[in-house]
Design a protein around this motif. Structure first.
Motif, PDB file in Angstrom:
ATOM      1  N   GLU A   1     -12.512   3.304  -2.703  1.00 33.78           N
ATOM      2  CA  GLU A   1     -12.935   4.445  -1.874  1.00 33.78           C
ATOM      3  C   GLU A   1     -12.232   5.750  -2.258  1.00 33.78           C
ATOM      4  N   ASN A   2     -11.158   5.673  -3.048  1.00 35.12           N
ATOM      5  CA  ASN A   2     -10.448   6.897  -3.420  1.00 35.12           C
ATOM      6  C   ASN A   2     -11.263   7.799  -4.358  1.00 35.12           C
ATOM      7  N   TRP A   3     -12.352   7.263  -4.936  1.00 35.43           N
ATOM      8  CA  TRP A   3     -13.241   8.117  -5.749  1.00 35.43           C
ATOM      9  C   TRP A   3     -13.880   9.208  -4.896  1.00 35.43           C
ATOM     10  N   ARG A   4     -13.842   9.026  -3.561  1.00 33.87           N
ATOM     11  CA  ARG A   4     -14.441  10.029  -2.671  1.00 33.87           C
ATOM     12  C   ARG A   4     -13.598  11.299  -2.555  1.00 33.87           C
ATOM     13  N   ARG A   5     -12.408  11.278  -3.103  1.00 32.23           N
ATOM     14  CA  ARG A   5     -11.521  12.451  -2.988  1.00 32.23           C
ATOM     15  C   ARG A   5     -12.004  13.596  -3.876  1.00 32.23           C
ATOM     16  N   PRO A   6     -11.478  14.807  -3.632  1.00 32.72           N
ATOM     17  CA  PRO A   6     -11.889  15.943  -4.474  1.00 32.72           C
ATOM     18  C   PRO A   6     -11.676  15.628  -5.957  1.00 32.72           C
TER      19      PRO A   6
ATOM     20  N   ILE B   1       3.425  -4.669   2.768  1.00 29.89           N
ATOM     21  CA  ILE B   1       4.091  -3.458   3.270  1.00 29.89           C
ATOM     22  C   ILE B   1       3.113  -2.296   3.154  1.00 29.89           C
ATOM     23  N   ARG B   2       3.005  -1.480   4.214  1.00 28.78           N
ATOM     24  CA  ARG B   2       2.270  -0.224   4.077  1.00 28.78           C
ATOM     25  C   ARG B   2       3.175   0.903   4.540  1.00 28.78           C
ATOM     26  N   THR B   3       3.393   1.874   3.672  1.00 25.54           N
ATOM     27  CA  THR B   3       4.133   3.072   4.042  1.00 25.54           C
ATOM     28  C   THR B   3       3.145   4.102   4.585  1.00 25.54           C
TER      29      THR B   3
ATOM     30  N   LEU C   1       1.008  -3.496  -6.365  1.00 25.75           N
ATOM     31  CA  LEU C   1       0.991  -2.131  -5.827  1.00 25.75           C
ATOM     32  C   LEU C   1      -0.428  -1.576  -5.814  1.00 25.75           C
ATOM     33  N   PHE C   2      -0.836  -1.090  -4.649  1.00 33.07           N
ATOM     34  CA  PHE C   2      -2.183  -0.497  -4.531  1.00 33.07           C
ATOM     35  C   PHE C   2      -2.075   0.970  -4.955  1.00 33.07           C
ATOM     36  N   ALA C   3      -2.677   1.284  -6.081  1.00 34.44           N
ATOM     37  CA  ALA C   3      -2.541   2.626  -6.647  1.00 34.44           C
ATOM     38  C   ALA C   3      -3.782   3.490  -6.421  1.00 34.44           C
ATOM     39  N   PHE C   4      -4.956   2.840  -6.392  1.00 30.71           N
ATOM     40  CA  PHE C   4      -6.206   3.609  -6.279  1.00 30.71           C
ATOM     41  C   PHE C   4      -7.294   2.673  -5.783  1.00 30.71           C
ATOM     42  N   SER C   5      -7.892   3.026  -4.653  1.00 29.70           N
ATOM     43  CA  SER C   5      -8.890   2.124  -4.062  1.00 29.70           C
ATOM     44  C   SER C   5     -10.304   2.487  -4.527  1.00 29.70           C
TER      45      SER C   5
ATOM     46  N   GLN D   1      -1.696   1.937  10.193  1.00 26.02           N
ATOM     47  CA  GLN D   1      -1.629   0.488  10.338  1.00 26.02           C
ATOM     48  C   GLN D   1      -3.007  -0.096  10.080  1.00 26.02           C
ATOM     49  N   ARG D   2      -3.378  -0.105   8.811  1.00 22.13           N
ATOM     50  CA  ARG D   2      -4.662  -0.708   8.410  1.00 22.13           C
ATOM     51  C   ARG D   2      -4.566  -1.237   6.981  1.00 22.13           C
ATOM     52  N   ILE D   3      -5.554  -2.044   6.639  1.00 29.38           N
ATOM     53  CA  ILE D   3      -5.561  -2.734   5.342  1.00 29.38           C
ATOM     54  C   ILE D   3      -6.267  -1.898   4.274  1.00 29.38           C
ATOM     55  N   SER D   4      -7.151  -0.991   4.692  1.00 24.25           N
ATOM     56  CA  SER D   4      -7.865  -0.103   3.757  1.00 24.25           C
ATOM     57  C   SER D   4      -8.442  -0.842   2.551  1.00 24.25           C
ATOM     58  N   ASN D   5      -9.056  -2.013   2.823  1.00 30.72           N
ATOM     59  CA  ASN D   5      -9.783  -2.731   1.762  1.00 30.72           C
ATOM     60  C   ASN D   5      -8.873  -3.202   0.627  1.00 30.72           C
TER      61      ASN D   5
ATOM     62  N   ILE E   1       0.878  -1.173   0.000  1.00 32.35           N
ATOM     63  CA  ILE E   1       0.000   0.000   0.000  1.00 32.35           C
ATOM     64  C   ILE E   1       0.913   1.219   0.000  1.00 32.35           C
ATOM     65  N   MET E   2       0.920   1.899  -1.124  1.00 36.28           N
ATOM     66  CA  MET E   2       1.819   3.051  -1.311  1.00 36.28           C
ATOM     67  C   MET E   2       1.127   4.285  -0.742  1.00 36.28           C
ATOM     68  N   ASP E   3       1.314   4.516   0.541  1.00 37.52           N
ATOM     69  CA  ASP E   3       0.569   5.607   1.182  1.00 37.52           C
ATOM     70  C   ASP E   3       1.511   6.717   1.642  1.00 37.52           C
ATOM     71  N   GLY E   4       0.995   7.940   1.675  1.00 38.64           N
ATOM     72  CA  GLY E   4       1.749   9.071   2.220  1.00 38.64           C
ATOM     73  C   GLY E   4       2.182  10.102   1.185  1.00 38.64           C
TER      74      GLY E   4
END
Ligand code: IPE
Ligand code: IPE
Ligand code: MG
Length: 249
Positions: free
Chosen positions: A71-76, A185-187, A65-69, A191-195, A22-25
């Motif tokens: 739920e990410n459609w909820r973003r602006p 790995i989640r950056t 690689l998780f690029a877009f979930s 500390q969650r799986i986020s679906n 999960i490529m986060d941050g």
């Protein structure tokens, strides 16, 4: 079919066969530099290149690689549009490099909300690299673990299967072509799986780092791998039941 962690005991190796990240941050990386969030997404692509290269050098078979979930459609809308454009451009710009590196690219997720142009580029990139025998690089885009389980169940239902078992469900998940991830790995510090891969992460080793995704690279991956090697993977058994080489401590 690969060994299931619940139906059997997968082989334990010192280098993970499959790493899922999960490529986060990205947004926080940009914010720290007083840049717009999207600047972080752009830099995130550099971290993807470094990580892919290092996985090839290490002999990792599958990188997801998780690029877009879902739920990410909820973003602006502006941010979503930028991410779509970045995906569109990257599919075109990176595919030749991936092909030269003998990488097979696969994209998992629902295609329902992507433009026809993006879908065409995904198909073209997958087709171009379909014969490659090196690293299998999977991009999860408009992907959700719940979506995946449901689409598998619906597919089985449509083909008349009523007695669904683990093997038939797993065979219909969108990543049936890969073994379950050995290392997750989640950056970004959360500390969650986020679906992400809900079914397949059943026995994956989980590794979380505070590093923001654009700051992740070869050295950070080596630290994650050292942590992975220190784990005792028991799959429900006791330590004493494991081969000596797989016991820790
Ligand atoms: C991850 O970075 C990339 C995507 C979800 C597309 P974020 O955009 O979530 O970055 P943070 O978590 O806000 O810092
Ligand atoms: C997870 O990150 C999804 C991707 C990295 C693509 P998010 O930033 O969307 O996760 P949450 O909202 O913090 O759980
Ligand atoms: Mg985030």
């Amino acid at each position: 079919m690969f060994a299931s962690s619940t139906q059997g005991v997968p082989e334990v190796q010192s280098v993970p066969r499959h790493i899922a990240i999960i490529m986060d941050g990205n947004g926080r990386w940009a914010k720290k530099r007083l840049l717009p969030r999207v600047a972080g997404h752009k830099r995130g692509l550099d971290a993807v290149r470094d990580t892919v290269k290092h996985c090839i050098d290490l002999g990792v078979g599958y990188l997801t690689l998780f690029a877009f979930s879902t739920e990410n459609w909820r973003r602006p809308a502006d941010e979503v549009n930028f991410l779509m454009e970045l995906f569109f451009v990257a599919l075109e710009r990176e595919v030749e490099r991936l092909h030269q590196s003998n990488i097979r690219l696969r994209v998992i997720g629902s295609r329902d909300r992507f433009s026809a142009a993006i879908c065409q580029r995904i198909d073209a990139a997958e087709a171009k690299t379909a014969g490659n025998s090196g690293l299998v690089l999977t991009i999860a885009a408009d992907y959700g673990g719940r979506w995946d389980v449901l689409q598998a169940v619906n597919r089985l239902h449509a083909s008349g299967v009523t007695d669904i078992d683990e093997a038939s469900l797993a065979a219909n998940l969108s990543m049936a072509y890969a073994p379950e991830p050995d290392l997750f790995i989640r950056t970004g510090g959360e500390q969650r799986i986020s679906n992400f891969l809900l079914w397949q992460l059943a026995y994956s080793e989980l590794y979380f780092t505070d590093l923001l995704w654009p700051d992740f690279g070869k050295d950070a991956l080596d630290v994650a791998l050292a942590s992975f090697r220190s784990r005792e993977r028991r799959f429900g058994r006791t330590s004493e039941q494991l081969p000596q080489a797989h016991r820790r401590g």
